[in-house]
Design a protein around this motif. Structure first.
Motif, short mmCIF file in Angstrom:
data_model
loop_
_atom_site.label_atom_id
_atom_site.label_comp_id
_atom_site.label_asym_id
_atom_site.label_seq_id
_atom_site.Cartn_x
_atom_site.Cartn_y
_atom_site.Cartn_z
N ILE A 243 0.76 -1.15 -0.09
CA ILE A 243 -0.07 -0.08 -0.05
C ILE A 243 0.88 1.25 0.06
N THR A 244 2.16 1.31 0.91
CA THR A 244 2.71 2.40 0.95
C THR A 244 3.41 2.63 -0.69
N ASP A 245 3.88 1.52 -1.06
CA ASP A 245 4.32 1.78 -2.67
C ASP A 245 3.63 2.24 -3.47
N LEU A 246 2.25 1.91 -3.41
CA LEU A 246 1.20 2.37 -4.42
C LEU A 246 1.04 3.77 -4.16
N LEU A 247 0.83 4.41 -2.79
CA LEU A 247 0.74 5.93 -2.44
C LEU A 247 1.74 6.60 -2.92
N GLY A 248 3.28 5.93 -3.17
CA GLY A 248 4.23 6.59 -3.46
C GLY A 248 4.48 6.89 -5.07
N LYS A 249 3.78 6.06 -5.83
CA LYS A 249 3.71 6.11 -7.27
C LYS A 249 2.99 7.27 -7.81
N PRO A 250 3.71 7.93 -8.77
CA PRO A 250 3.05 9.06 -9.41
C PRO A 250 1.93 8.42 -10.35
N ASN A 251 0.80 8.78 -10.21
CA ASN A 251 -0.58 8.41 -10.69
C ASN A 251 -0.94 9.19 -12.01
N LEU A 252 -0.98 8.86 -13.04
CA LEU A 252 -1.78 9.57 -13.96
C LEU A 252 -3.26 10.16 -13.63
N SER A 253 -3.77 9.53 -13.06
CA SER A 253 -5.17 9.89 -12.53
C SER A 253 -5.33 11.18 -11.75
N ASP A 254 -4.15 11.32 -11.13
CA ASP A 254 -4.13 12.53 -10.07
C ASP A 254 -3.67 13.82 -10.99
N TYR A 255 -2.95 13.62 -12.36
CA TYR A 255 -2.72 15.03 -13.18
C TYR A 255 -3.70 14.95 -14.23
N PHE A 256 -4.40 13.91 -14.68
CA PHE A 256 -5.45 13.91 -15.64
C PHE A 256 -6.42 13.14 -15.44
N PRO A 257 -7.56 13.97 -14.41
CA PRO A 257 -8.47 13.12 -13.93
C PRO A 257 -9.42 12.57 -15.10
N GLY A 258 -9.68 13.28 -16.26
CA GLY A 258 -10.33 12.53 -17.25
C GLY A 258 -9.99 11.17 -17.76
N LEU A 259 -8.65 10.91 -17.38
CA LEU A 259 -8.16 9.48 -17.79
C LEU A 259 -8.30 8.47 -16.72
N ALA A 260 -8.65 9.05 -15.53
CA ALA A 260 -8.90 8.03 -14.40
C ALA A 260 -9.56 6.79 -14.59
N TRP A 261 -10.71 6.84 -15.23
CA TRP A 261 -11.33 5.68 -15.55
C TRP A 261 -10.78 4.43 -16.28
N PHE A 262 -9.56 4.89 -16.98
CA PHE A 262 -8.75 3.85 -17.60
C PHE A 262 -7.98 3.10 -16.90
N ASP A 263 -7.59 3.84 -15.52
CA ASP A 263 -6.67 3.23 -14.75
C ASP A 263 -5.28 2.50 -15.65
N PHE A 264 -4.78 3.39 -16.27
CA PHE A 264 -3.72 2.83 -17.23
C PHE A 264 -2.45 2.22 -16.69
N GLN A 265 -2.28 2.61 -15.28
CA GLN A 265 -0.89 2.02 -14.68
C GLN A 265 -1.58 0.82 -13.84
N GLY A 266 -2.92 0.51 -13.71
CA GLY A 266 -3.35 -0.35 -12.90
C GLY A 266 -3.32 -0.30 -11.43
N ILE A 267 -3.31 0.92 -10.88
CA ILE A 267 -2.87 1.46 -9.40
C ILE A 267 -4.09 0.95 -8.75
N MET A 268 -5.31 1.45 -9.45
CA MET A 268 -6.57 1.14 -8.51
C MET A 268 -6.85 -0.24 -8.42
N LYS A 269 -6.70 -1.14 -9.74
CA LYS A 269 -6.77 -2.56 -9.45
C LYS A 269 -6.15 -3.26 -8.54
N LYS A 270 -4.77 -2.80 -8.31
CA LYS A 270 -3.77 -3.31 -7.22
C LYS A 270 -4.44 -2.98 -5.75
N ASN A 271 -4.70 -1.69 -5.72
CA ASN A 271 -5.28 -1.14 -4.40
C ASN A 271 -6.40 -1.76 -3.90
N ARG A 272 -7.42 -2.14 -4.88
CA ARG A 272 -8.70 -2.99 -4.61
C ARG A 272 -8.24 -4.25 -3.87
#
Length: 541
Positions: A243-272
Protein backbone atom coordinates in the motif's frame (compact mmCIF):
# COMPACT_ATOMS: atom_id res chain seq x y z
CA UNK A 1 -6.88 12.36 -58.84
CA UNK A 2 -6.23 12.76 -55.12
CA UNK A 3 -7.66 15.51 -52.93
CA UNK A 4 -5.15 17.58 -50.99
CA UNK A 5 -5.38 18.37 -47.27
CA UNK A 6 -5.67 22.16 -47.13
CA UNK A 7 -3.00 24.48 -45.93
CA UNK A 8 -4.14 27.58 -43.99
CA UNK A 9 -3.93 29.65 -47.18
CA UNK A 10 -6.38 27.56 -49.19
CA UNK A 11 -8.69 26.32 -46.43
CA UNK A 12 -11.66 28.43 -47.53
CA UNK A 13 -11.26 27.30 -51.15
CA UNK A 14 -11.07 23.66 -50.09
CA UNK A 15 -14.18 23.94 -47.97
CA UNK A 16 -16.32 24.74 -51.04
CA UNK A 17 -16.97 21.91 -53.56
CA UNK A 18 -16.35 24.14 -56.57
CA UNK A 19 -12.77 24.66 -55.51
CA UNK A 20 -11.68 21.03 -54.99
CA UNK A 21 -8.16 20.76 -56.35
CA UNK A 22 -6.01 17.84 -57.39
CA UNK A 23 -2.34 17.62 -56.59
CA UNK A 24 0.60 15.35 -56.98
CA UNK A 25 1.61 13.03 -54.06
CA UNK A 26 4.62 15.29 -53.40
CA UNK A 27 2.35 18.32 -53.01
CA UNK A 28 -0.02 16.28 -50.81
CA UNK A 29 2.86 15.26 -48.51
CA UNK A 30 4.14 18.82 -48.38
CA UNK A 31 0.72 20.22 -47.50
CA UNK A 32 0.14 17.53 -44.84
CA UNK A 33 3.46 18.30 -43.18
CA UNK A 34 2.78 22.03 -43.33
CA UNK A 35 -0.64 21.56 -41.77
CA UNK A 36 0.77 19.38 -38.97
CA UNK A 37 3.43 21.88 -37.99
CA UNK A 38 1.01 24.79 -38.36
CA UNK A 39 -1.57 23.20 -36.08
CA UNK A 40 1.15 22.25 -33.58
CA UNK A 41 2.43 25.81 -33.55
CA UNK A 42 -1.10 27.15 -33.07
CA UNK A 43 -1.65 24.72 -30.18
CA UNK A 44 1.61 25.73 -28.45
CA UNK A 45 0.98 29.44 -28.96
CA UNK A 46 -2.62 29.14 -27.77
CA UNK A 47 -1.61 27.25 -24.65
CA UNK A 48 1.23 29.67 -23.90
CA UNK A 49 -1.02 32.68 -24.44
CA UNK A 50 -3.72 31.14 -22.24
CA UNK A 51 -1.36 30.44 -19.33
CA UNK A 52 0.23 33.90 -19.69
CA UNK A 53 -3.11 35.70 -19.79
CA UNK A 54 -4.44 33.55 -16.97
CA UNK A 55 -1.64 34.64 -14.65
CA UNK A 56 -1.81 38.29 -15.74
CA UNK A 57 -5.58 38.70 -15.69
CA UNK A 58 -5.58 37.58 -12.06
CA UNK A 59 -4.68 41.23 -11.43
CA UNK A 60 -8.09 42.39 -12.66
CA UNK A 61 -10.25 43.52 -9.81
CA UNK A 62 -7.26 43.64 -7.48
CA UNK A 63 -6.69 39.87 -7.45
CA UNK A 64 -2.95 39.07 -7.20
CA UNK A 65 -1.26 36.98 -9.89
CA UNK A 66 -0.24 33.36 -9.55
CA UNK A 67 3.23 32.72 -8.08
CA UNK A 68 6.19 32.59 -10.49
CA UNK A 69 7.50 29.27 -11.72
CA UNK A 70 9.32 27.47 -14.52
CA UNK A 71 7.74 27.51 -17.96
CA UNK A 72 5.94 24.27 -18.83
CA UNK A 73 4.93 22.38 -21.96
CA UNK A 74 1.43 22.20 -23.47
CA UNK A 75 -0.89 19.68 -21.78
CA UNK A 76 1.75 18.11 -19.49
CA UNK A 77 3.00 21.39 -17.99
CA UNK A 78 6.08 20.74 -15.81
CA UNK A 79 5.53 17.01 -15.36
CA UNK A 80 8.33 15.91 -17.70
CA UNK A 81 10.88 18.12 -15.92
CA UNK A 82 10.27 16.77 -12.42
CA UNK A 83 13.25 15.28 -10.63
CA UNK A 84 12.46 12.10 -8.63
CA UNK A 85 14.06 13.69 -5.55
CA UNK A 86 11.24 16.21 -5.23
CA UNK A 87 12.31 17.70 -1.89
CA UNK A 88 15.73 18.80 -3.14
CA UNK A 89 14.37 19.65 -6.62
CA UNK A 90 11.75 21.98 -5.12
CA UNK A 91 14.47 23.58 -2.95
CA UNK A 92 16.57 24.25 -6.07
CA UNK A 93 13.57 25.79 -7.86
CA UNK A 94 12.98 28.07 -4.87
CA UNK A 95 16.51 29.46 -5.24
CA UNK A 96 15.51 30.68 -8.72
CA UNK A 97 11.83 31.52 -8.38
CA UNK A 98 11.51 32.49 -4.73
CA UNK A 99 9.95 31.06 -1.55
CA UNK A 100 6.57 30.50 -3.22
CA UNK A 101 6.33 29.10 -6.74
CA UNK A 102 3.94 27.22 -8.98
CA UNK A 103 4.24 24.09 -11.09
CA UNK A 104 1.66 22.96 -13.64
CA UNK A 105 1.32 19.20 -13.16
CA UNK A 106 -0.87 18.13 -16.05
CA UNK A 107 -4.24 19.73 -15.29
CA UNK A 108 -3.28 20.11 -11.61
CA UNK A 109 -1.69 23.27 -10.21
CA UNK A 110 0.97 22.71 -7.55
CA UNK A 111 2.14 25.45 -5.17
CA UNK A 112 5.44 25.01 -3.28
CA UNK A 113 6.16 27.02 -0.11
CA UNK A 114 9.75 27.24 1.18
CA UNK A 115 10.03 29.76 3.99
CA UNK A 116 8.91 29.96 7.66
CA UNK A 117 6.92 33.16 7.11
CA UNK A 118 4.93 31.73 4.20
CA UNK A 119 4.52 28.39 5.99
CA UNK A 120 2.97 30.39 8.84
CA UNK A 121 0.52 32.01 6.42
CA UNK A 122 -0.56 28.58 5.19
CA UNK A 123 -0.53 26.53 8.40
CA UNK A 124 -1.39 29.16 11.02
CA UNK A 125 -2.93 32.37 9.72
CA UNK A 126 -5.10 30.67 7.08
CA UNK A 127 -5.21 27.21 8.62
CA UNK A 128 -9.00 26.81 8.20
CA UNK A 129 -8.75 27.55 4.47
CA UNK A 130 -5.86 25.08 4.11
CA UNK A 131 -7.30 22.50 6.52
CA UNK A 132 -8.26 20.09 3.74
CA UNK A 133 -5.90 17.62 2.09
CA UNK A 134 -5.06 17.19 -1.57
CA UNK A 135 -6.42 13.63 -1.65
CA UNK A 136 -4.84 11.22 -4.18
CA UNK A 137 -7.23 9.51 -6.58
CA UNK A 138 -6.31 6.07 -5.25
CA UNK A 139 -7.43 7.13 -1.76
CA UNK A 140 -10.62 8.90 -2.87
CA UNK A 141 -11.78 5.81 -4.72
CA UNK A 142 -10.65 3.07 -2.35
CA UNK A 143 -13.08 0.75 -0.57
CA UNK A 144 -12.86 2.77 2.66
CA UNK A 145 -13.01 6.09 0.87
CA UNK A 146 -11.86 9.13 2.80
CA UNK A 147 -12.68 7.82 6.28
CA UNK A 148 -9.42 8.24 8.18
CA UNK A 149 -7.80 11.08 10.06
CA UNK A 150 -5.19 11.83 7.37
CA UNK A 151 -7.48 12.46 4.39
CA UNK A 152 -10.95 13.24 5.82
CA UNK A 153 -12.06 16.80 4.93
CA UNK A 154 -12.09 19.32 7.74
CA UNK A 155 -15.45 19.26 9.51
CA UNK A 156 -17.47 17.36 12.15
CA UNK A 157 -16.33 13.92 11.00
CA UNK A 158 -12.66 14.91 11.07
CA UNK A 159 -13.05 16.55 14.50
CA UNK A 160 -14.60 13.32 15.81
CA UNK A 161 -11.71 11.25 14.44
CA UNK A 162 -9.14 13.70 15.80
CA UNK A 163 -10.77 13.53 19.22
CA UNK A 164 -10.72 9.73 19.15
CA UNK A 165 -7.01 9.71 18.20
CA UNK A 166 -5.52 12.51 20.28
CA UNK A 167 -7.72 12.60 23.37
CA UNK A 168 -8.56 8.91 23.67
CA UNK A 169 -6.66 6.35 21.60
CA UNK A 170 -3.26 8.10 21.69
CA UNK A 171 -3.58 9.84 25.05
CA UNK A 172 -0.84 9.30 27.62
CA UNK A 173 -3.19 7.18 29.71
CA UNK A 174 -4.01 4.85 26.82
CA UNK A 175 -0.37 4.62 25.73
CA UNK A 176 0.62 3.77 29.31
CA UNK A 177 -1.97 0.99 29.36
CA UNK A 178 -0.29 -0.80 26.43
CA UNK A 179 3.32 -0.17 27.51
CA UNK A 180 3.79 -3.85 28.37
CA UNK A 181 3.16 -4.69 24.71
CA UNK A 182 5.75 -2.15 23.52
CA UNK A 183 8.26 -3.36 26.10
CA UNK A 184 7.80 -6.97 25.03
CA UNK A 185 8.47 -6.23 21.35
CA UNK A 186 11.50 -3.99 22.00
CA UNK A 187 12.89 -6.73 24.23
CA UNK A 188 12.49 -9.28 21.45
CA UNK A 189 14.44 -7.01 19.12
CA UNK A 190 17.28 -6.70 21.64
CA UNK A 191 17.40 -10.48 21.90
CA UNK A 192 17.52 -10.90 18.13
CA UNK A 193 20.36 -8.39 17.78
CA UNK A 194 22.23 -10.02 20.67
CA UNK A 195 22.19 -13.32 18.75
CA UNK A 196 24.01 -11.56 15.90
CA UNK A 197 26.71 -9.66 17.80
CA UNK A 198 29.90 -9.32 15.82
CA UNK A 199 28.04 -9.77 12.52
CA UNK A 200 26.64 -7.10 10.17
CA UNK A 201 23.02 -6.16 10.93
CA UNK A 202 20.69 -4.31 8.56
CA UNK A 203 19.67 -1.71 11.12
CA UNK A 204 16.87 -0.22 9.02
CA UNK A 205 15.20 -3.57 8.39
CA UNK A 206 15.61 -4.67 12.01
CA UNK A 207 14.16 -1.40 13.31
CA UNK A 208 11.29 -1.46 10.80
CA UNK A 209 10.28 -4.97 11.86
CA UNK A 210 10.60 -3.97 15.50
CA UNK A 211 8.46 -0.82 15.13
CA UNK A 212 5.87 -2.67 13.05
CA UNK A 213 5.70 -5.41 15.67
CA UNK A 214 5.37 -2.77 18.39
CA UNK A 215 2.48 -1.08 16.54
CA UNK A 216 0.64 -4.26 15.59
CA UNK A 217 1.11 -5.54 19.13
CA UNK A 218 -0.55 -2.37 20.46
CA UNK A 219 -3.32 -2.76 17.87
CA UNK A 220 -4.29 -6.35 18.56
CA UNK A 221 -1.66 -7.82 20.91
CA UNK A 222 -4.31 -8.54 23.51
CA UNK A 223 -6.53 -10.25 20.93
CA UNK A 224 -4.15 -12.65 19.17
CA UNK A 225 -0.83 -13.84 20.55
CA UNK A 226 1.97 -16.30 19.86
CA UNK A 227 2.27 -17.92 16.44
CA UNK A 228 -1.13 -16.62 15.36
CA UNK A 229 -0.11 -13.05 16.15
CA UNK A 230 3.19 -13.51 14.29
CA UNK A 231 1.35 -14.87 11.24
CA UNK A 232 -1.12 -11.97 11.21
CA UNK A 233 1.75 -9.51 11.61
CA UNK A 234 3.69 -11.01 8.69
CA UNK A 235 0.70 -10.81 6.34
CA UNK A 236 -0.15 -7.33 7.50
CA UNK A 237 3.44 -6.22 6.97
CA UNK A 238 3.30 -7.37 3.34
CA UNK A 239 -0.02 -5.58 2.69
CA UNK A 240 1.19 -2.35 4.32
CA UNK A 241 4.44 -2.38 2.32
CA UNK A 242 2.53 -2.70 -0.95
CA UNK A 243 0.00 0.00 0.00
CA UNK A 244 2.84 2.39 0.87
CA UNK A 245 4.51 1.69 -2.49
CA UNK A 246 1.24 2.41 -4.34
CA UNK A 247 0.73 5.70 -2.51
CA UNK A 248 4.24 6.76 -3.48
CA UNK A 249 3.83 6.07 -7.21
CA UNK A 250 3.06 9.01 -9.53
CA UNK A 251 -0.48 8.39 -10.78
CA UNK A 252 -1.71 9.72 -14.12
CA UNK A 253 -5.21 9.83 -12.65
CA UNK A 254 -4.12 12.62 -10.28
CA UNK A 255 -2.69 14.77 -13.09
CA UNK A 256 -5.32 13.99 -15.72
CA UNK A 257 -8.62 13.16 -13.93
CA UNK A 258 -10.36 12.60 -17.26
CA UNK A 259 -8.18 9.51 -17.79
CA UNK A 260 -8.80 8.06 -14.31
CA UNK A 261 -11.50 5.65 -15.49
CA UNK A 262 -8.97 3.83 -17.68
CA UNK A 263 -6.54 3.17 -14.79
CA UNK A 264 -3.67 2.90 -17.28
CA UNK A 265 -1.12 2.00 -14.59
CA UNK A 266 -3.35 -0.54 -12.86
CA UNK A 267 -2.94 1.27 -9.53
CA UNK A 268 -6.63 1.19 -8.62
CA UNK A 269 -6.90 -2.51 -9.45
CA UNK A 270 -3.90 -3.33 -7.23
CA UNK A 271 -5.23 -1.13 -4.44
CA UNK A 272 -8.64 -2.81 -4.46
CA UNK A 273 -6.94 -6.19 -4.10
CA UNK A 274 -4.82 -4.96 -1.17
CA UNK A 275 -7.81 -3.41 0.60
CA UNK A 276 -9.70 -6.70 0.25
CA UNK A 277 -6.79 -8.53 1.92
CA UNK A 278 -6.65 -5.90 4.63
CA UNK A 279 -10.40 -6.26 5.25
CA UNK A 280 -10.09 -10.03 5.54
CA UNK A 281 -7.37 -9.66 8.18
CA UNK A 282 -9.37 -7.19 10.21
CA UNK A 283 -12.70 -8.96 9.89
CA UNK A 284 -11.05 -11.98 11.50
CA UNK A 285 -9.43 -9.89 14.26
CA UNK A 286 -12.63 -7.98 14.97
CA UNK A 287 -14.61 -11.22 15.22
CA UNK A 288 -12.11 -12.62 17.71
CA UNK A 289 -12.11 -9.48 19.84
CA UNK A 290 -15.93 -9.30 19.84
CA UNK A 291 -16.05 -12.96 20.92
CA UNK A 292 -13.67 -12.18 23.82
CA UNK A 293 -15.88 -9.28 24.87
CA UNK A 294 -19.09 -11.35 24.63
CA UNK A 295 -17.63 -14.19 26.70
CA UNK A 296 -16.47 -11.74 29.33
CA UNK A 297 -12.89 -13.02 29.20
CA UNK A 298 -10.52 -10.67 30.96
CA UNK A 299 -8.08 -10.27 28.07
CA UNK A 300 -5.26 -7.76 27.73
CA UNK A 301 -5.92 -4.22 26.55
CA UNK A 302 -5.24 -3.24 22.95
CA UNK A 303 -6.34 -0.49 20.54
CA UNK A 304 -8.78 -2.75 18.69
CA UNK A 305 -10.68 -3.40 21.92
CA UNK A 306 -10.62 0.33 22.69
CA UNK A 307 -11.97 1.38 19.26
CA UNK A 308 -14.73 -1.25 19.23
CA UNK A 309 -15.93 -0.03 22.62
CA UNK A 310 -15.85 3.57 21.37
CA UNK A 311 -17.88 2.51 18.34
CA UNK A 312 -20.57 1.02 20.57
CA UNK A 313 -20.62 4.13 22.79
CA UNK A 314 -20.45 6.51 19.82
CA UNK A 315 -21.96 9.95 19.35
CA UNK A 316 -25.27 9.70 17.52
CA UNK A 317 -24.56 12.89 15.54
CA UNK A 318 -21.15 11.80 14.24
CA UNK A 319 -20.86 8.07 14.96
CA UNK A 320 -17.64 6.07 14.79
CA UNK A 321 -18.36 3.34 12.23
CA UNK A 322 -16.61 0.04 11.55
CA UNK A 323 -15.14 1.65 8.40
CA UNK A 324 -13.66 4.38 10.59
CA UNK A 325 -12.20 1.71 12.88
CA UNK A 326 -10.49 -0.07 9.97
CA UNK A 327 -9.24 3.19 8.46
CA UNK A 328 -7.80 4.41 11.77
CA UNK A 329 -5.99 1.15 12.39
CA UNK A 330 -4.56 1.24 8.87
CA UNK A 331 -3.44 4.84 9.54
CA UNK A 332 -1.67 3.66 12.68
CA UNK A 333 0.38 1.09 10.79
CA UNK A 334 1.06 2.94 7.53
CA UNK A 335 1.62 6.27 9.30
CA UNK A 336 3.58 4.92 12.24
CA UNK A 337 5.83 2.13 11.00
CA UNK A 338 7.93 3.64 8.20
CA UNK A 339 8.02 7.13 9.67
CA UNK A 340 9.34 5.98 13.06
CA UNK A 341 11.71 3.32 11.73
CA UNK A 342 13.22 5.67 9.12
CA UNK A 343 13.72 8.37 11.77
CA UNK A 344 15.58 5.85 13.96
CA UNK A 345 17.69 4.63 11.03
CA UNK A 346 18.75 8.18 10.10
CA UNK A 347 19.52 8.97 13.76
CA UNK A 348 21.60 5.80 14.13
CA UNK A 349 23.47 6.58 10.89
CA UNK A 350 24.34 10.10 12.06
CA UNK A 351 25.40 8.79 15.48
CA UNK A 352 27.62 6.04 14.04
CA UNK A 353 29.10 8.60 11.65
CA UNK A 354 30.23 10.70 14.63
CA UNK A 355 31.46 8.31 17.38
CA UNK A 356 31.83 11.17 19.87
CA UNK A 357 28.05 11.67 19.73
CA UNK A 358 27.53 7.98 20.48
CA UNK A 359 29.85 8.24 23.47
CA UNK A 360 27.97 11.28 24.84
CA UNK A 361 24.62 9.57 24.45
CA UNK A 362 25.85 6.36 26.08
CA UNK A 363 27.44 8.29 28.94
CA UNK A 364 24.07 9.91 29.63
CA UNK A 365 22.32 6.51 29.43
CA UNK A 366 24.83 4.93 31.83
CA UNK A 367 24.28 7.75 34.33
CA UNK A 368 20.48 7.53 34.17
CA UNK A 369 19.88 3.81 33.54
CA UNK A 370 23.15 2.09 34.46
CA UNK A 371 24.90 -0.81 32.76
CA UNK A 372 23.32 -3.29 35.14
CA UNK A 373 19.79 -2.28 34.18
CA UNK A 374 17.59 -1.95 31.07
CA UNK A 375 15.97 1.13 29.56
CA UNK A 376 12.37 1.83 30.48
CA UNK A 377 10.11 4.50 28.98
CA UNK A 378 10.16 6.26 32.34
CA UNK A 379 13.83 7.10 31.68
CA UNK A 380 13.11 9.07 28.49
CA UNK A 381 12.41 12.43 30.14
CA UNK A 382 15.74 12.20 31.97
CA UNK A 383 17.75 11.97 28.71
CA UNK A 384 18.00 15.55 27.35
CA UNK A 385 21.04 14.88 25.16
CA UNK A 386 19.42 11.87 23.47
CA UNK A 387 16.27 13.93 22.94
CA UNK A 388 18.45 16.56 21.25
CA UNK A 389 19.92 13.82 19.02
CA UNK A 390 16.42 12.77 17.97
CA UNK A 391 15.36 16.37 17.26
CA UNK A 392 18.48 17.01 15.20
CA UNK A 393 17.87 13.83 13.15
CA UNK A 394 14.32 15.03 12.44
CA UNK A 395 15.64 18.45 11.45
CA UNK A 396 18.09 17.13 8.87
CA UNK A 397 15.88 14.22 7.76
CA UNK A 398 12.20 15.06 8.40
CA UNK A 399 10.14 11.93 7.86
CA UNK A 400 7.58 13.75 5.67
CA UNK A 401 9.80 16.18 3.74
CA UNK A 402 6.83 17.91 2.05
CA UNK A 403 4.34 17.11 4.84
CA UNK A 404 0.95 15.85 3.59
CA UNK A 405 -0.19 18.18 0.75
CA UNK A 406 -2.85 20.73 1.66
CA UNK A 407 -5.72 21.90 -0.55
CA UNK A 408 -7.34 25.35 -0.08
CA UNK A 409 -11.13 25.33 0.18
CA UNK A 410 -11.20 28.78 -1.44
CA UNK A 411 -8.81 30.98 -3.36
CA UNK A 412 -6.41 32.59 -0.92
CA UNK A 413 -3.51 35.06 -0.98
CA UNK A 414 -0.12 33.83 0.29
CA UNK A 415 3.01 35.96 0.07
CA UNK A 416 1.21 38.42 -2.19
CA UNK A 417 0.29 35.73 -4.73
CA UNK A 418 -3.00 34.03 -5.45
CA UNK A 419 -3.33 30.36 -4.50
CA UNK A 420 -6.41 29.03 -6.33
CA UNK A 421 -9.04 26.84 -4.72
CA UNK A 422 -8.33 23.14 -5.29
CA UNK A 423 -4.61 23.48 -5.95
CA UNK A 424 -2.12 21.17 -4.23
CA UNK A 425 0.04 23.02 -1.69
CA UNK A 426 3.39 21.52 -0.65
CA UNK A 427 5.26 22.94 2.35
CA UNK A 428 8.93 22.01 1.93
CA UNK A 429 9.86 21.45 5.56
CA UNK A 430 13.06 19.69 4.43
CA UNK A 431 14.32 22.88 2.75
CA UNK A 432 13.23 25.13 5.64
CA UNK A 433 15.13 22.91 8.10
CA UNK A 434 18.28 23.29 6.00
CA UNK A 435 18.04 27.01 5.22
CA UNK A 436 21.20 28.86 6.41
CA UNK A 437 19.08 31.92 7.15
CA UNK A 438 17.24 29.81 9.75
CA UNK A 439 20.05 27.60 11.08
CA UNK A 440 23.74 28.02 11.78
CA UNK A 441 25.83 25.56 9.74
CA UNK A 442 22.61 23.75 8.75
CA UNK A 443 24.15 20.71 7.03
CA UNK A 444 26.13 19.68 10.13
CA UNK A 445 24.59 17.14 12.49
CA UNK A 446 24.88 19.02 15.79
CA UNK A 447 22.53 17.92 18.61
CA UNK A 448 23.87 20.66 20.91
CA UNK A 449 21.86 23.27 19.00
CA UNK A 450 18.72 21.85 20.64
CA UNK A 451 20.19 22.11 24.12
CA UNK A 452 21.01 25.80 23.80
CA UNK A 453 17.35 26.85 23.56
CA UNK A 454 15.50 23.60 24.25
CA UNK A 455 12.10 24.98 25.37
CA UNK A 456 11.77 26.74 22.01
CA UNK A 457 12.35 23.68 19.86
CA UNK A 458 9.52 21.26 20.47
CA UNK A 459 7.24 19.27 18.17
CA UNK A 460 4.20 21.54 18.48
CA UNK A 461 4.94 23.45 15.28
CA UNK A 462 4.66 26.81 17.04
CA UNK A 463 7.99 27.95 15.53
CA UNK A 464 7.87 27.50 11.76
CA UNK A 465 11.63 27.12 11.51
CA UNK A 466 11.26 23.63 13.01
CA UNK A 467 8.11 21.57 12.51
CA UNK A 468 8.90 17.95 11.55
CA UNK A 469 5.37 16.85 12.53
CA UNK A 470 3.61 19.71 10.76
CA UNK A 471 1.77 22.63 12.32
CA UNK A 472 -1.74 23.93 12.80
CA UNK A 473 -4.90 21.90 13.20
CA UNK A 474 -3.80 19.22 10.72
CA UNK A 475 -0.47 18.46 12.39
CA UNK A 476 0.40 14.84 13.13
CA UNK A 477 -2.06 13.22 15.54
CA UNK A 478 0.48 10.61 16.61
CA UNK A 479 3.25 12.85 17.97
CA UNK A 480 3.04 11.42 21.51
CA UNK A 481 3.24 7.83 20.28
CA UNK A 482 6.02 8.57 17.77
CA UNK A 483 8.14 10.36 20.36
CA UNK A 484 7.80 7.45 22.78
CA UNK A 485 8.58 4.77 20.21
CA UNK A 486 11.52 6.55 18.60
CA UNK A 487 13.12 7.56 21.89
CA UNK A 488 12.53 4.19 23.57
CA UNK A 489 13.92 2.23 20.61
CA UNK A 490 16.87 4.56 20.07
CA UNK A 491 17.78 4.59 23.77
CA UNK A 492 17.57 0.79 23.98
CA UNK A 493 19.76 0.20 20.90
CA UNK A 494 22.46 2.62 22.12
CA UNK A 495 22.36 1.47 25.72
CA UNK A 496 22.51 -2.24 24.86
CA UNK A 497 25.17 -2.16 22.12
CA UNK A 498 28.13 -0.35 20.65
CA UNK A 499 27.80 0.10 16.88
CA UNK A 500 30.35 0.47 14.10
CA UNK A 501 30.49 0.11 10.34
CA UNK A 502 31.90 -3.08 8.79
CA UNK A 503 35.66 -2.77 8.03
CA UNK A 504 36.37 -0.71 4.93
CA UNK A 505 32.82 0.70 4.70
CA UNK A 506 32.04 4.42 4.63
CA UNK A 507 28.84 6.03 5.83
CA UNK A 508 26.39 7.03 3.10
CA UNK A 509 23.83 9.53 4.41
CA UNK A 510 22.11 10.20 1.08
CA UNK A 511 18.32 10.24 0.99
CA UNK A 512 15.62 8.81 -1.26
CA UNK A 513 12.43 10.82 -1.66
CA UNK A 514 9.03 9.30 -1.06
CA UNK A 515 5.89 10.07 0.89
CA UNK A 516 8.19 9.07 3.74
CA UNK A 517 11.86 10.07 3.40
CA UNK A 518 14.14 7.03 3.28
CA UNK A 519 17.84 6.38 3.54
CA UNK A 520 19.02 5.55 0.01
CA UNK A 521 21.54 2.93 1.11
CA UNK A 522 20.49 0.65 4.00
CA UNK A 523 22.41 1.17 7.23
CA UNK A 524 24.44 -1.97 7.95
CA UNK A 525 26.41 -1.95 11.20
CA UNK A 526 28.07 -4.38 13.60
CA UNK A 527 26.78 -4.49 17.22
CA UNK A 528 28.81 -5.49 20.25
CA UNK A 529 27.22 -5.90 23.69
CA UNK A 530 27.98 -3.35 26.42
CA UNK A 531 25.73 -4.32 29.37
CA UNK A 532 27.09 -5.97 32.51
CA UNK A 533 25.26 -9.32 32.32
CA UNK A 534 24.07 -11.49 29.38
CA UNK A 535 20.75 -11.99 31.19
CA UNK A 536 19.94 -8.32 30.56
CA UNK A 537 19.52 -9.13 26.87
CA UNK A 538 16.52 -11.33 27.61
CA UNK A 539 13.75 -9.29 29.20
CA UNK A 540 10.70 -10.23 27.18
CA UNK A 541 9.02 -12.12 29.97
Amino acid sequence: PTTSIPSPTNFFMFSHPKHTMSTTPLTQSYDSTTLFYTLSAILVLTWSAWTYLKSKTMNLGGTPPLPPGPRGLPLVGNLLGLDPELHSYFATLAETHGPILKLQLGSKLGIIVTSPSLAREVLKENDVVFANRDVPYVVRNSAHGVADIVWTPYGPEWRMLRKVCVLKMLSNATLDSVYSLRRREVGRTVGQVFCRVGSPVDVGEQVFLSILNVITSMLWGGTVEGDEGASVGAEFREVVSQITDLLGKPNLSDYFPGLAWFDFQGIMKKNRGLIRRFDQIFESLISQRMKIEEEGVNGKNDFLQFLLRLKDEGDSKTPLTIIHVKALLLDMVVGGSETSSNAIEFAMAEIINQPEIMKKAQKELDAVVGKDNIVEESHILKLPYLQAVMKEALRLHPTLPLLVPHCPSQTCVVGGYSVPKGSGVFVNVWAIHRDPSNWDNPLKFKPERFLEDSPKWDFSGSDLKYFPFGSGRRNCAGIAMAERMVMYSLATLLHSFNWELPPGEKMDLSEKFGIVLKKKAPLVAIPTPRLSYPSLYDYTS
